[in-house]
Design a protein around this motif. Structure first.
Motif, PDB file in Angstrom:
ATOM      1  N   MET A  31      18.101  18.448   2.464  1.00  0.00           N
ATOM      2  CA  MET A  31      17.571  17.294   3.164  1.00  0.00           C
ATOM      3  C   MET A  31      18.003  16.028   2.414  1.00  0.00           C
ATOM      4  SD  MET A  31      13.736  16.557   4.509  1.00  0.00           S
ATOM      5  CE  MET A  31      13.911  17.775   5.774  1.00  0.00           C
ATOM      6  N   LEU A  32      18.324  15.008   3.155  1.00  0.00           N
ATOM      7  CA  LEU A  32      18.820  13.756   2.581  1.00  0.00           C
ATOM      8  C   LEU A  32      17.778  12.645   2.687  1.00  0.00           C
ATOM      9  CD1 LEU A  32      22.433  13.842   4.069  1.00  0.00           C
ATOM     10  CD2 LEU A  32      21.679  14.597   1.791  1.00  0.00           C
ATOM     11  N   ALA A  33      18.003  11.619   1.882  1.00  0.00           N
ATOM     12  CA  ALA A  33      17.076  10.481   1.859  1.00  0.00           C
ATOM     13  C   ALA A  33      16.902   9.868   3.244  1.00  0.00           C
ATOM     14  CB  ALA A  33      17.564   9.430   0.864  1.00  0.00           C
ATOM     15  N   ARG A  34      17.970   9.799   4.030  1.00  0.00           N
ATOM     16  CA  ARG A  34      17.857   9.209   5.375  1.00  0.00           C
ATOM     17  C   ARG A  34      16.873   9.989   6.238  1.00  0.00           C
ATOM     18  NH1 ARG A  34      23.149  11.039   5.871  1.00  0.00           N
ATOM     19  NH2 ARG A  34      23.981   8.943   5.954  1.00  0.00           N
ATOM     20  N   ASP A  35      16.757  11.311   5.987  1.00  0.00           N
ATOM     21  CA  ASP A  35      15.842  12.147   6.760  1.00  0.00           C
ATOM     22  C   ASP A  35      14.389  11.939   6.347  1.00  0.00           C
ATOM     23  OD1 ASP A  35      18.116  13.348   7.979  1.00  0.00           O
ATOM     24  OD2 ASP A  35      18.296  14.705   6.263  1.00  0.00           O
ATOM     25  N   LEU A  36      14.176  11.552   5.107  1.00  0.00           N
ATOM     26  CA  LEU A  36      12.819  11.357   4.581  1.00  0.00           C
ATOM     27  C   LEU A  36      12.326   9.918   4.692  1.00  0.00           C
ATOM     28  CD1 LEU A  36      12.906  13.452   1.296  1.00  0.00           C
ATOM     29  CD2 LEU A  36      11.884  14.050   3.483  1.00  0.00           C
ATOM     30  N   ALA A  37      13.253   8.967   4.792  1.00  0.00           N
ATOM     31  CA  ALA A  37      12.876   7.549   4.814  1.00  0.00           C
ATOM     32  C   ALA A  37      11.961   7.255   5.994  1.00  0.00           C
ATOM     33  CB  ALA A  37      14.117   6.670   4.880  1.00  0.00           C
ATOM     34  N   GLU A  38      10.847   6.619   5.682  1.00  0.00           N
ATOM     35  CA  GLU A  38       9.887   6.223   6.705  1.00  0.00           C
ATOM     36  C   GLU A  38       9.753   4.708   6.689  1.00  0.00           C
ATOM     37  OE1 GLU A  38       6.415   8.246   5.258  1.00  0.00           O
ATOM     38  OE2 GLU A  38       6.924  10.096   6.285  1.00  0.00           O
ATOM     39  N   THR A  39       9.391   4.156   7.826  1.00  0.00           N
ATOM     40  CA  THR A  39       9.103   2.727   7.871  1.00  0.00           C
ATOM     41  C   THR A  39       7.965   2.461   6.903  1.00  0.00           C
ATOM     42  OG1 THR A  39       9.777   2.636  10.180  1.00  0.00           O
ATOM     43  CG2 THR A  39       8.413   0.817   9.369  1.00  0.00           C
ATOM     44  N   TYR A  40       8.111   1.439   6.098  1.00  0.00           N
ATOM     45  CA  TYR A  40       7.115   1.132   5.072  1.00  0.00           C
ATOM     46  C   TYR A  40       6.846  -0.365   5.112  1.00  0.00           C
ATOM     47  CZ  TYR A  40       4.733   1.537   0.565  1.00  0.00           C
ATOM     48  OH  TYR A  40       3.779   1.529  -0.440  1.00  0.00           O
ATOM     49  N   PRO A  41       5.578  -0.777   5.163  1.00  0.00           N
ATOM     50  CA  PRO A  41       5.277  -2.215   5.193  1.00  0.00           C
ATOM     51  C   PRO A  41       5.835  -2.905   3.948  1.00  0.00           C
ATOM     52  CG  PRO A  41       3.290  -0.907   5.581  1.00  0.00           C
ATOM     53  CD  PRO A  41       4.373   0.043   5.157  1.00  0.00           C
ATOM     54  N   HIS A  42       6.385  -4.090   4.133  1.00  0.00           N
ATOM     55  CA  HIS A  42       6.916  -4.842   3.003  1.00  0.00           C
ATOM     56  C   HIS A  42       6.608  -6.326   3.178  1.00  0.00           C
ATOM     57  CE1 HIS A  42      10.162  -4.591   5.995  1.00  0.00           C
ATOM     58  NE2 HIS A  42      10.496  -5.807   5.591  1.00  0.00           N
ATOM     59  N   VAL A  43       6.714  -7.048   2.077  1.00  0.00           N
ATOM     60  CA  VAL A  43       6.470  -8.490   2.079  1.00  0.00           C
ATOM     61  C   VAL A  43       7.645  -9.181   1.410  1.00  0.00           C
ATOM     62  CG1 VAL A  43       3.947  -8.273   2.027  1.00  0.00           C
ATOM     63  CG2 VAL A  43       5.206  -8.423  -0.116  1.00  0.00           C
ATOM     64  N   SER A  44       7.794 -10.444   1.705  1.00  0.00           N
ATOM     65  CA  SER A  44       8.861 -11.201   1.062  1.00  0.00           C
ATOM     66  C   SER A  44       8.327 -11.855  -0.206  1.00  0.00           C
ATOM     67  CB  SER A  44       9.429 -12.252   2.013  1.00  0.00           C
ATOM     68  OG  SER A  44       8.746 -13.460   1.893  1.00  0.00           O
ATOM     69  N   VAL A  45       9.241 -12.257  -1.065  1.00  0.00           N
ATOM     70  CA  VAL A  45       8.853 -12.928  -2.303  1.00  0.00           C
ATOM     71  C   VAL A  45       8.106 -14.224  -2.031  1.00  0.00           C
ATOM     72  CG1 VAL A  45      10.648 -11.929  -3.766  1.00  0.00           C
ATOM     73  CG2 VAL A  45      11.137 -14.001  -2.477  1.00  0.00           C
ATOM     74  N   ASP A  46       8.329 -14.824  -0.850  1.00  0.00           N
ATOM     75  CA  ASP A  46       7.693 -16.094  -0.500  1.00  0.00           C
ATOM     76  C   ASP A  46       6.316 -15.929   0.146  1.00  0.00           C
ATOM     77  OD1 ASP A  46      10.131 -17.073  -1.281  1.00  0.00           O
ATOM     78  OD2 ASP A  46      10.850 -17.427   0.752  1.00  0.00           O
ATOM     79  N   ALA A  47       5.927 -14.703   0.442  1.00  0.00           N
ATOM     80  CA  ALA A  47       4.649 -14.462   1.124  1.00  0.00           C
ATOM     81  C   ALA A  47       3.474 -14.841   0.231  1.00  0.00           C
ATOM     82  CB  ALA A  47       4.544 -12.993   1.531  1.00  0.00           C
ATOM     83  N   ASP A  48       2.340 -15.053   0.857  1.00  0.00           N
ATOM     84  CA  ASP A  48       1.111 -15.382   0.144  1.00  0.00           C
ATOM     85  C   ASP A  48       0.607 -14.146  -0.606  1.00  0.00           C
ATOM     86  OD1 ASP A  48      -1.322 -17.287  -0.124  1.00  0.00           O
ATOM     87  OD2 ASP A  48      -2.190 -15.399   0.601  1.00  0.00           O
ATOM     88  N   ALA A  49       0.262 -14.309  -1.873  1.00  0.00           N
ATOM     89  CA  ALA A  49      -0.159 -13.181  -2.705  1.00  0.00           C
ATOM     90  C   ALA A  49      -1.434 -12.526  -2.181  1.00  0.00           C
ATOM     91  CB  ALA A  49      -0.347 -13.639  -4.150  1.00  0.00           C
ATOM     92  N   VAL A  50      -2.387 -13.312  -1.711  1.00  0.00           N
ATOM     93  CA  VAL A  50      -3.629 -12.737  -1.187  1.00  0.00           C
ATOM     94  C   VAL A  50      -3.338 -11.893   0.051  1.00  0.00           C
ATOM     95  CG1 VAL A  50      -5.907 -13.252  -0.210  1.00  0.00           C
ATOM     96  CG2 VAL A  50      -5.080 -14.568  -2.179  1.00  0.00           C
ATOM     97  N   ASP A  51      -2.458 -12.386   0.929  1.00  0.00           N
ATOM     98  CA  ASP A  51      -2.079 -11.605   2.112  1.00  0.00           C
ATOM     99  C   ASP A  51      -1.388 -10.306   1.708  1.00  0.00           C
ATOM    100  OD1 ASP A  51      -3.132 -13.572   3.749  1.00  0.00           O
ATOM    101  OD2 ASP A  51      -1.176 -14.505   4.158  1.00  0.00           O
ATOM    102  N   ALA A  52      -0.547 -10.357   0.689  1.00  0.00           N
ATOM    103  CA  ALA A  52       0.139  -9.153   0.214  1.00  0.00           C
ATOM    104  C   ALA A  52      -0.857  -8.145  -0.355  1.00  0.00           C
ATOM    105  CB  ALA A  52       1.185  -9.522  -0.835  1.00  0.00           C
ATOM    106  N   ALA A  53      -1.842  -8.637  -1.085  1.00  0.00           N
ATOM    107  CA  ALA A  53      -2.880  -7.752  -1.635  1.00  0.00           C
ATOM    108  C   ALA A  53      -3.663  -7.099  -0.504  1.00  0.00           C
ATOM    109  CB  ALA A  53      -3.814  -8.542  -2.550  1.00  0.00           C
ATOM    110  N   ARG A  54      -3.934  -7.852   0.537  1.00  0.00           N
ATOM    111  CA  ARG A  54      -4.649  -7.287   1.695  1.00  0.00           C
ATOM    112  C   ARG A  54      -3.790  -6.256   2.432  1.00  0.00           C
ATOM    113  NH1 ARG A  54      -7.100 -12.972   2.660  1.00  0.00           N
ATOM    114  NH2 ARG A  54      -9.115 -12.682   1.655  1.00  0.00           N
ATOM    115  N   LEU A  55      -2.483  -6.485   2.498  1.00  0.00           N
ATOM    116  CA  LEU A  55      -1.573  -5.512   3.106  1.00  0.00           C
ATOM    117  C   LEU A  55      -1.615  -4.201   2.328  1.00  0.00           C
ATOM    118  CD1 LEU A  55       0.849  -4.937   5.151  1.00  0.00           C
ATOM    119  CD2 LEU A  55       2.305  -5.540   3.206  1.00  0.00           C
ATOM    120  N   LEU A  56      -1.538  -4.295   1.018  1.00  0.00           N
ATOM    121  CA  LEU A  56      -1.577  -3.120   0.158  1.00  0.00           C
ATOM    122  C   LEU A  56      -2.893  -2.354   0.359  1.00  0.00           C
ATOM    123  CD1 LEU A  56       0.047  -1.903  -2.466  1.00  0.00           C
ATOM    124  CD2 LEU A  56      -1.866  -2.914  -3.668  1.00  0.00           C
ATOM    125  N   ALA A  57      -4.000  -3.077   0.310  1.00  0.00           N
ATOM    126  CA  ALA A  57      -5.318  -2.447   0.438  1.00  0.00           C
ATOM    127  C   ALA A  57      -5.556  -1.913   1.850  1.00  0.00           C
ATOM    128  CB  ALA A  57      -6.406  -3.443   0.055  1.00  0.00           C
TER     129      ALA A  57
END
Length: 152
Positions: A1-27
């Motif tokens: 099995m290859l990485a492309r087969d295991l890769a799933e959509t994963y939420p991400h944030v940009s470096v410019d995003a608000d830190a509190v919003d990113a913490a809420r995304l994680l939680a």
């Protein structure tokens, strides 16, 4: 099995995003790590939740471990105050290494070795076309473990 087969959509944030919003995304998504991308959507950092929690704890509590036993939840307001107004880039711990990434053709053991070496609960899967990098998704430790235990 290859990485492309295991890769799933994963939420991400940009470096410019608000830190509190990113913490809420994680939680809110119960993520094991925060996947941060740069302005070109390239993986910039993968930071385990435990390291982000460290960035939330007031410095005086990290410096004086005995003090933690006498501090109660009335001081929780200090947690969000510490990152209020910061961007994700400003909130992240200092970077000492590139985020763990693999190409789509990486095998299970290659992903596992990278995850183990970097102590990361997440590996980003990217595809390169010349100078362009496209994020295909991510592989979590739980997903990888499931496939490693299933065998060939």
């Amino acid at each position: 099995m290859l990485a492309r087969d295991l890769a799933e959509t994963y939420p991400h944030v940009s470096v410019d995003a608000d830190a509190v919003d990113a913490a809420r995304l994680l939680a809110g998504n119960k993520l094991p790590a925060l996947l941060v991308v740069d302005a070109d959507q390239r993986p910039y950092a993968i930071v385990p939740g435990s390291q982000l929690i460290k960035q939330l704890v007031p410095d005086y509590l990290l410096a004086e471990p005995l003090l933690v036993s006498v501090v109660d939840d009335r001081h929780l307001g200090e947690v969000t105050e510490k990152i209020d107004g910061l961007t994700v880039a400003e909130w992240l711990p200092p970077r000492t290494y590139a985020p763990p990434v693999v190409g789509p053709d990486a095998g299970l053991l290659q992903v596992a070795a990278l995850m183990a070496r970097t102590h990361s609960p997440l590996v980003a899967v990217i595809e390169r076309e010349g100078d362009e990098v496209r994020l295909l998704g991510a592989i979590t430790a739980a997903c990888l473990m499931t496939h490693l235990l299933a065998g060939p």
